[in-house]
Design an enzyme around this catalytic site. Structure first.
Site, PDB file in Angstrom:
ATOM      1  N   SER A 185       0.850  -1.187   0.000  1.00  0.00           N
ATOM      2  CA  SER A 185       0.000   0.000   0.000  1.00  0.00           C
ATOM      3  C   SER A 185       0.884   1.235   0.000  1.00  0.00           C
ATOM      4  O   SER A 185       2.063   1.176   0.373  1.00  0.00           O
ATOM      5  CB  SER A 185      -0.883   0.028   1.252  1.00  0.00           C
ATOM      6  OG  SER A 185      -0.115   0.415   2.397  1.00  0.00           O
ATOM      7  N   ASP A 186       0.330   2.360  -0.424  1.00  0.00           N
ATOM      8  CA  ASP A 186       0.994   3.617  -0.130  1.00  0.00           C
ATOM      9  C   ASP A 186       0.860   3.837   1.390  1.00  0.00           C
ATOM     10  O   ASP A 186       0.073   3.156   2.063  1.00  0.00           O
ATOM     11  CB  ASP A 186       0.354   4.766  -0.917  1.00  0.00           C
ATOM     12  CG  ASP A 186       1.333   5.904  -1.185  1.00  0.00           C
ATOM     13  OD1 ASP A 186       2.304   6.041  -0.416  1.00  0.00           O
ATOM     14  OD2 ASP A 186       1.135   6.643  -2.153  1.00  0.00           O
ATOM     15  N   CYS A 187       1.641   4.756   1.912  1.00  0.00           N
ATOM     16  CA  CYS A 187       1.743   4.862   3.375  1.00  0.00           C
ATOM     17  C   CYS A 187       0.438   5.346   4.000  1.00  0.00           C
ATOM     18  O   CYS A 187      -0.058   6.428   3.662  1.00  0.00           O
ATOM     19  CB  CYS A 187       2.912   5.752   3.756  1.00  0.00           C
ATOM     20  SG  CYS A 187       4.491   5.013   3.286  1.00  0.00           S
TER      21      CYS A 187
END
Length: 773
Positions: A294-296
């Site tokens: 995932s993106d952060c």
């Protein structure tokens, strides 16, 4: 030997020993450790899948969950060190993530131009060479004990759809073909593959590349609408021919080992919770074999901001079921166990994610014992910031810089007949501005001022504005300076305060009083001035384009550590500029178009003009692919005869259909054999008619004779860079694949080939081609 001298030597040896131990890179399966070398997961002769299965079977549930986040802790009882998945290497090894540090023997890394400028070279081999250096330096940092991970979250291959996007600078531009080709070059170079691909048959990687942000992500923060909550409404047509192709190239051809799912939703579904996107499209259709991160904090927002999930546990269940493996953040660490206890997540889903994650670490050689004895183990600090690497950074900057205007052949300036020079502007002596974003400490930096000073001894400098925002300009002082010298170079534009992650622009003009400073200085100067623009996204400089006091305009993006040298070499004729714009430069009125409108195609009924050169119907400041040179290049098609292409060799076919009396064939129904047989070569003669050697990108477009609604006006189907001496000519062959290059996407997202007229276009030359069913 005296006691004191012996003591000094002993302490020195101890210091060396402990320094060596402290900087030893982290790895598992130490053959000198009897407690771990007997584990099957340490047996390198076994298939990775079998080794991973053994490793995962030994973990407790808590240990398994701990490994699902980017900062994965050590499992000391199995001899497994901690691992940090988040590292960055967008245009050079960076410390923007958590996995890399520069506090050891390696203090810096080669900082190449920001990607948008590198793409302006239209040189796939150059892109590959840059990525190979990045991969080499990344491995060197790891070998020096300054990396706790070897997974780099780059490249950014989203389409630069809207000129206001703050992160457009990170991308290769607005064209899907170019973006896909860049992805291939970057991934292969970083991962240690060959330029043509196929070298990594055993799967082992120099470093891991991760294509992001999957998918249709190109808005950060515009008028209060942020990327965390934005729901991108995308048609199947636009998804198929604009947003998805770069990711398909990244997976199918480049064999990227990682992809990152984006924050935003697409048609209501969060990317990281989209099974059709992650599992069906990426893994099943495109055959992706790697890990998905995932993106952060993209998992937390599914519940907390998007309200797509009803509980934290539901958010965890959604992403794991969709096929995501890794959470950048702590949401899976905090909520996965309760999700298991509540029956929302099966342990088998966790095991699947761990299989992908530990497979990646094994492909990097991190479970194969002492890395110094393995492939890539001899890459040392001497291969970071080497002369060759720094020369490549200079080459990349030179090849990307675009000459936008050169009235009266003002440039190049004479090295002999330029006794005095004024350099004016807030970007003239700002070393950090050269680096764009996602950068690490560069080997060195040369600002434009420093580069120009190396050519002209009597160089005077004035900042013009205190900052790029230019709320006030020292016009009087700048004008006085301009009047006192022979030539003036203005270094203006933007910086990261104006365009960056989480910050999109509100307008397309130069900030504050920059324009009045430019025009005031230009009017006062003895001769027409040179205007240099440092910026990622386009700026409406129509005023400068038509101001006769402004003789030349150069766009230099964010040119990296050697940017100042590259600019000076171009301005003084030691390099012939050849870059071409990878983005359309729109007029300032384009901001009337909502940034949230994801449609690529124009809508005449509402006045919506469309986006990018393929569909946009409106005025431009500079068009896609525009770029001048100190040389003129002439083109000629080797064959000028009207080519006819019969798409259907039989008289009648079920694949032949009628749509509003227009005949077309679906590419999927033709079959791969028929498509392969239709391929042919288009040969173009190119001649350098100038007086200087030049490197020149040749761009081959196809245009439809009478484009129907929803069809591209034209599109790029091939590009290649060639170096020609003064007066030299050559022939370049481009493979034309009709099924790919002469087809267009219908409203259902299917590729179809239509009967009608097409034109092959290079420069101002055209060749007619008719498709017949």
């Amino acid at each position: 030997m005296g006691l004191q001298k012996m003591l000094i030597i002993s302490l020195t040896c101890l210091t060396i020993m402990f320094t060596t131990q402290a900087t030893k890179p982290p790895f598992s399966c130490d053959q000198s450790d009897p407690s771990t070398k007997s584990y099957p997961f340490c047996q390198t002769k076994l298939p990775i899948a079998q080794r991973v299965k053994d490793l995962v079977s030994r973990l407790t549930l808590d240990e398994k969950i701990s490994q699902l986040v980017n900062t994965a802790p050590a499992i000391t009882r199995l001899g497994i060190p901690a691992f940090e998945w988040w590292s960055e290497a967008l245009h050079g090894v960076a410390n923007a993530g958590k996995g890399i540090s520069f506090d050891g023997p390696i203090k810096a890394a080669t900082s190449f131009p920001q990607v948008i400028l590198t793409s302006a070279s239209f040189d796939v081999l150059l892109w590959y060479r840059i990525a190979s250096v990045i991969g080499t330096e990344a491995r060197a940092v790891y070998n020096a004990g300054q990396a706790t991970g070897m997974t780099f979250w780059a490249p950014n291959i989203n389409i630069f759809r809207d000129p206001r996007w703050g992160r457009g600078q990170e991308t290769p531009g607005e064209d899907p073909l170019v973006t896909g080709k860049y992805a291939i070059s970057y991934v292969r170079g970083v991962q240690g593959d060959s330029f043509q691909g196929g070298k990594l048959r055993d799967g082992h990687l120099q470093a891991s590349a991760c294509c992001k942000h999957f998918t249709a992500y190109d808005l950060d923060n515009w008028k209060g609408i942020g990327r965390f909550v934005f729901d991108a409404k995308v048609t199947p047509q636009d998804l198929a021919d604009t947003y998805q192709p770069p990711f398909q190239s990244c997976i199918n051809q480049a064999r990227a080992s990682g992809i990152m799912c984006a924050y935003n939703r697409v048609n209501g579904v969060p990317n990281c919770a989209d099974y059709d996107l992650l599992s069906k499209t990426a893994r099943e259709i495109w055959k992706f074999q790697g890990y998905i991160t995932s993106d952060c904090d993209a998992v937390s927002i599914i519940y907390e901001k998007q309200e797509y999930a009803k509980s934290p546990e539901d958010a965890v269940a959604d992403v794991l079921k969709a096929g995501m493996d890794l959470n950048c953040g702590n949401y899976l660490l905090n909520h996965t166990k309760s999700a298991v206890q509540k029956g929302k997540v099966r342990v088998a889903q966790i095991d699947r994610a761990l299989h992908n994650l530990f497979s990646m670490r094994m492909r990097l050689g991190l479970f194969n014992g002492d890395p110094t004895r393995l492939p890539y183990g001899k890459i040392g600090p001497d291969q970071v910031c080497s002369e060759d690497h720094q020369s490549l950074a200079l080459e990349a900057a030179r090849d990307g810089i675009v000459l936008l205007k050169n009235s009266g052949r003002l440039l190049p300036l004479s090295k002999i007949k330029t006794p005095s020079l004024a350099v004016i502007g807030p970007n003239a002596n700002a070393p950090q501005t050269l680096l764009g974003n996602y950068f690490g400490p560069p080997c060195k930096t040369v600002t434009p001022l420093e580069g120009l000073q190396s050519y002209v001894k009597k160089t005077v400098y004035h900042q013009g504005c205190d900052f790029v925002n230019c709320t006030s300009a020292s016009l009087g002082e700048a004008v006085a300076l301009a009047k006192s010298v022979d030539y003036v170079v203005l270094i203006m534009g933007l910086d990261q305060t104006w365009e960056r992650e989480d910050h999109d622009r509100d307008d397309l003009v130069l900030p504050g009083k920059q324009q009045s400073l430019i025009t005031g200085v230009a009017k006062a100067a003895r001769k027409p001035v040179v205007l240099v623009l440092l910026c990622g996204g386009p700026v409406d400089v129509t005023f400068a384009k038509y101001d006769h006091n402004i003789g030349s305009i150069l766009w230099a993006g964010y040119p990296g550590e050697a940017g100042g040298t590259a600019l000076a070499q171009i301005i003084f004729g030691d390099h012939n500029p050849g870059g071409r714009l990878p983005i359309t430069w729109y007029p300032k009125d384009f901001i009337r178009v909502p940034m949230t409108d994801m449609r690529m195609r124009p809508d005449p009924s509402s006045g919506y003009p469309g986006r990018t050169y393929r569909f946009y119907k409106g005025e431009t400041v500079f068009e896609y692919g525009y770029g001048l040179s100190y040389s003129n290049y002439a083109y000629e098609f080797a064959s000028t005869e009207h080519k006819k292409l019969y798409l259907n060799q039989t008289a009648v076919s079920d694949a032949t259909k009628n749509l509003d009396s227009d005949r077309f064939i679906l590419v999927s129904e033709l079959g791969s054999d028929a498509c392969e047989k239709m391929k042919y070569s288009e040969t173009i003669r190119v001649k350098n008619e100038g007086e200087m050697v030049g490197k020149h990108p040749v761009l081959l477009f196809v245009a439809i004779g009478q484009p129907k609604e929803g069809r591209p006006i034209k599109r790029l189907i091939g590009f290649e860079s060639v170096t020609l001496k003064a007066g030299e000519s050559t022939e370049m062959d481009f493979t034309v694949s009709p099924c790919e290059h002469l087809s267009s996407t219908n409203e259902d997202g299917m590729m179809a080939m239509e009967e009608g007229l097409h034109y092959m276009v290079v420069g101002n030359e055209k060749r007619l081609l008719t498709t017949i069913i």
